[in-house]
Design an enzyme around this catalytic site. Sequence first.
Site, PDB file in Angstrom:
ATOM      1  N   ASP A 109       0.833  -1.136   0.085  1.00 55.31           N
ATOM      2  CA  ASP A 109       0.089  -0.061  -0.135  1.00 55.31           C
ATOM      3  C   ASP A 109       0.915   1.194   0.088  1.00 55.31           C
ATOM      4  O   ASP A 109       2.210   1.341  -0.427  1.00 55.31           O
ATOM      5  CB  ASP A 109      -1.075   0.113   1.171  1.00 55.31           C
ATOM      6  CG  ASP A 109      -2.092   0.811   1.091  1.00 55.31           C
ATOM      7  OD1 ASP A 109      -2.326   2.023   1.103  1.00 55.31           O
ATOM      8  OD2 ASP A 109      -3.231  -0.085   0.751  1.00 55.31           O
ATOM      9  N   LYS A 127      -4.277  -0.886  -6.511  1.00 51.02           N
ATOM     10  CA  LYS A 127      -5.127  -0.167  -5.831  1.00 51.02           C
ATOM     11  C   LYS A 127      -5.308   1.229  -6.153  1.00 51.02           C
ATOM     12  O   LYS A 127      -4.180   1.822  -5.867  1.00 51.02           O
ATOM     13  CB  LYS A 127      -5.091  -0.217  -4.026  1.00 51.02           C
ATOM     14  CG  LYS A 127      -5.797   0.469  -3.324  1.00 51.02           C
ATOM     15  CD  LYS A 127      -5.615  -0.154  -1.889  1.00 51.02           C
ATOM     16  CE  LYS A 127      -6.387   0.723  -1.013  1.00 51.02           C
ATOM     17  NZ  LYS A 127      -6.046   0.458   0.555  1.00 51.02           N
ATOM     18  N   TRP A 128      -6.162   1.800  -6.732  1.00 48.57           N
ATOM     19  CA  TRP A 128      -6.132   3.203  -7.389  1.00 48.57           C
ATOM     20  C   TRP A 128      -6.920   3.951  -6.111  1.00 48.57           C
ATOM     21  O   TRP A 128      -8.029   4.094  -6.276  1.00 48.57           O
ATOM     22  CB  TRP A 128      -6.798   3.245  -8.442  1.00 48.57           C
ATOM     23  CG  TRP A 128      -6.686   4.605  -9.346  1.00 48.57           C
ATOM     24  CD1 TRP A 128      -7.656   5.777  -9.040  1.00 48.57           C
ATOM     25  CD2 TRP A 128      -5.894   5.043 -10.414  1.00 48.57           C
ATOM     26  NE1 TRP A 128      -7.123   6.704 -10.059  1.00 48.57           N
ATOM     27  CE2 TRP A 128      -6.153   6.146 -10.887  1.00 48.57           C
ATOM     28  CE3 TRP A 128      -5.140   4.472 -11.200  1.00 48.57           C
ATOM     29  CZ2 TRP A 128      -5.586   6.893 -11.933  1.00 48.57           C
ATOM     30  CZ3 TRP A 128      -4.310   4.886 -12.266  1.00 48.57           C
ATOM     31  CH2 TRP A 128      -4.784   6.220 -12.575  1.00 48.57           C
ATOM     32  N   ASP A 129      -6.334   4.988  -5.600  1.00 45.73           N
ATOM     33  CA  ASP A 129      -6.715   5.566  -4.340  1.00 45.73           C
ATOM     34  C   ASP A 129      -7.119   6.922  -4.641  1.00 45.73           C
ATOM     35  O   ASP A 129      -6.392   7.616  -5.747  1.00 45.73           O
ATOM     36  CB  ASP A 129      -5.669   5.532  -3.156  1.00 45.73           C
ATOM     37  CG  ASP A 129      -6.552   5.609  -1.909  1.00 45.73           C
ATOM     38  OD1 ASP A 129      -7.667   6.066  -1.899  1.00 45.73           O
ATOM     39  OD2 ASP A 129      -5.592   5.537  -0.842  1.00 45.73           O
ATOM     40  N   MET A 130      -7.736   7.624  -3.834  1.00 41.70           N
ATOM     41  CA  MET A 130      -8.070   9.036  -4.184  1.00 41.70           C
ATOM     42  C   MET A 130      -8.415   9.890  -2.671  1.00 41.70           C
ATOM     43  O   MET A 130      -9.654   9.211  -2.346  1.00 41.70           O
ATOM     44  CB  MET A 130      -8.760   9.410  -5.397  1.00 41.70           C
ATOM     45  CG  MET A 130      -8.756  10.663  -5.760  1.00 41.70           C
ATOM     46  SD  MET A 130      -9.679  11.886  -4.943  1.00 41.70           S
ATOM     47  CE  MET A 130     -11.302  11.006  -4.780  1.00 41.70           C
ATOM     48  N   ASP A 141     -12.890   2.667   4.788  1.00 41.22           N
ATOM     49  CA  ASP A 141     -11.783   2.371   5.659  1.00 41.22           C
ATOM     50  C   ASP A 141     -12.191   1.976   7.090  1.00 41.22           C
ATOM     51  O   ASP A 141     -11.072   1.729   7.760  1.00 41.22           O
ATOM     52  CB  ASP A 141     -11.198   3.874   5.899  1.00 41.22           C
ATOM     53  CG  ASP A 141     -10.251   4.220   4.725  1.00 41.22           C
ATOM     54  OD1 ASP A 141      -9.945   3.505   3.777  1.00 41.22           O
ATOM     55  OD2 ASP A 141      -9.510   5.470   4.514  1.00 41.22           O
TER      56      ASP A 141
HETATM   57  C1  DGJ Z   1      -6.934   5.614   2.209  1.00 32.91           C
HETATM   58  C2  DGJ Z   1      -7.218   4.321   1.746  1.00 32.91           C
HETATM   59  O1  DGJ Z   1      -8.643   4.100   1.819  1.00 32.91           O
HETATM   60  C3  DGJ Z   1      -6.529   3.309   2.726  1.00 32.91           C
HETATM   61  O2  DGJ Z   1      -6.911   2.052   2.623  1.00 32.91           O
HETATM   62  C4  DGJ Z   1      -5.098   3.354   2.325  1.00 32.91           C
HETATM   63  O3  DGJ Z   1      -4.551   3.122   1.044  1.00 32.91           O
HETATM   64  C5  DGJ Z   1      -4.644   4.937   2.832  1.00 32.91           C
HETATM   65  N1  DGJ Z   1      -5.635   5.746   1.878  1.00 32.91           N
HETATM   66  C6  DGJ Z   1      -3.231   4.953   2.235  1.00 32.91           C
HETATM   67  O4  DGJ Z   1      -2.787   6.469   2.466  1.00 32.91           O
END
Ligand code: DGJ
Length: 748
Positions: free
Chosen positions: A364, A474-477, A536
């Site tokens: 991650d 995992k494409w986060d924002m 989360d």
């Molecule tokens: C927010 C995501 O929802 C988490 O699972 C994790 O990837 C964090 N960002 C990492 O900064």
Amino acid sequence: MIKHVEKESEQFFYIGNERLSCILKIAFGKAQLLHLGAPLGEDDFAALGCETLFGWGTDVLYKEGDSRSCLDALPLAWSERGSGDYRESPIELLYEGEDICPDFVYSSFAVPEHEEPDAVLPHARGEQETLRLVFTSKNRLLEGLTLELRFSLFETALVRQAVLMNGSDKPLRVTKLMSACADLHGRFTVSTFDGGWIRETHRHTVPAAQARVVNESANGFSSNRHNPGFLLSETGATDDAGTVYGFNLLWSGNHRSTVQRSAQGFTRVLQGISPEGLCLELLPGGRLETPEAVAAWSDRGLNGLMENMHRFVNRAVIPPAWQSRERPVLYNSWEGCMFKFSEGKLLSLAKKAKKLGCELFVLDDGWFGARDSDTAGLGDYSVNRRKLPNGLDGLSKKLRALGMQFGLWFEPEAVNPDSECYRRHPDWVLTPPGTDAFQGRNELLLDLTKSEVRDYIVENVSAILDRADVRYVKWDMNRHSPVSGNKAYAYILGLYEVLHRIFDARPQILLEACASGGNRFDLGMLCFAPQIWGSDDTDPIERLDIQDGLFCLYPQSAVGAHISAAPHSMTLRATPLSTRANAAFFGAFGVEFDLDGMKPVEAAELKETIDWYKQHRKTFQFGRFSRNRAEEGAVCWQVSSGEETLCALFHRLVPAGPEIEWLSVNGLEPDRLYRVEARPQLLRVAPFGNLLKHITPIELDAEGMVVRLADRHYTMRDGGFSAECSGAALRSGIPLAKRFSGTISNGF
Ligand code: DGJ
């Protein structure tokens, strides 16, 4: 089938299959929606053609002297303000700065065999059986301005879209263009799925009344505040019976749906992009397509609706390479390591995860630039060699040697001001007009409406994916948008272009979308990413509400769900491993806590849990989901496929001395004999500390060494049993074995 009948000046269209049908009528040049729902006969239109005479009192007639032309009283499939319909209009246009009456008159229909999808907007993927009908209407005032209403009937859902084409020689401004307008008859309640960070998609229900219900997001994304999906349930509908409609949108930006009951008893439903701040220029020759809007229906209550909606999403939305493909059990480093790790630590976790049965290791946040906290590094792609001396490819090779696939986290849409990217390109940041950009989680968003920004992301992400043989992304924002209106709209189109360019060519990669959990959980993202991180919040009790809400609209395989540590870091609630696992089973399952601190009993239980899950994974991820009868406060989820039905019964609180509990199972054959296996829950020794000292010959310190040692190695089985009985008995309910409940447990 599609049937078209012309009767005098009116036209009727039937579009239907075995599960769903829609009947449309054209009269006075306007499209009416006579029916949406039950699969009616192709000739039933005759009985439904609404000949109601209105036009009394203050009513306005569209055709002078013809009291059937009071549009305000008719069930319409589209509407325009200024034509006598005073309900909310799906379209608003400006021409030469003036609000023009968007009066469109039907001119023709077509039954196209194929879709011609817009290159950027996500589309539901049709199959041969998909029935398509398109109405074309011409604007009465502005020659060359054309509106298409598109209806596509999938197996279990109707997909609609509006397309506006400016064939005039003058530019036009569009301040509102919704995807669908539908007037339904019946009395309904409206259920929306609302919340915020770590408490997404909680279901709320209100009556559909004459005051308008608005389900809208304004943070630039489909949002954790109000999911674009919602339900209309006819009064009295339950989980198992009654009419329920489900609606959703293939769009990841600001959305808006409204529900309002009219004086004549129709409930108007509008779905589309939020018009808030929107003023899109449509140049001569230009074309504007709305996102696709989805409507599903069932007369078998919420469970029937979920079945239909899930089937549609699984078959028409999820990328083909991942439809019905079992998702790997993943281990994710975030909750266990956050930003603090080394290659050695990751490999130690990977070895343990592999032994437990995990198949994919996901690194991650924290692997690049100066990313030792969330204050720096975002926007940079140079691998942090202090943490990963052998680079990502080195780590990936070692993971493969262990027999695990490699997955990687990115947050490509954002930068920290403390990053090389920002220092080099401060002008790439997305800024509200006239002010400076402001930060959320110490980050700024990149302006995805700029082609150089999109190129930067595509080139950097693609190079890493190919070099390190990445099999999962995992494409986060992680923040709300600083912009609204046109800019927020164009941003989402930019995002879709980026996702197309990176992932269309790499179907081997499993993409999981994430936006601090569920800030962008929608059908637009699901067209690219077969799964989305649900929240989360991994506390299983919180997940009961979050996942219960998500399952009303999305199939289990689309919902990322992990076992994390207990007590939970957000709620400080201690839950047994079995409860955490039982909640995570109903999703794309993973493990997310520091395995290095695990006690032998936990490792053994987790391994057994993952082994068991894998035997049933197909049913959990793709089986027919339903909500089961359960006592007040409890939640019972069920999945079934073929010969197997799995049920989980959850309590939010453990009562002392509970009544006998009964489990009733849906959808079995009454006369068939079934084998029932209840998985025992394992009770740990430590929580019994004070109780133990009363029954042992020596006085024990509840937190002392002996209890701690026993807790590392022993567990007690509780609540398991097996039986044989008929489907009819299971439907009516069978008593469950007594669990520990304030007295010494069965197995103790
Ligand atoms: C927010 C995501 O929802 C988490 O699972 C994790 O990837 C964090 N960002 C990492 O900064």
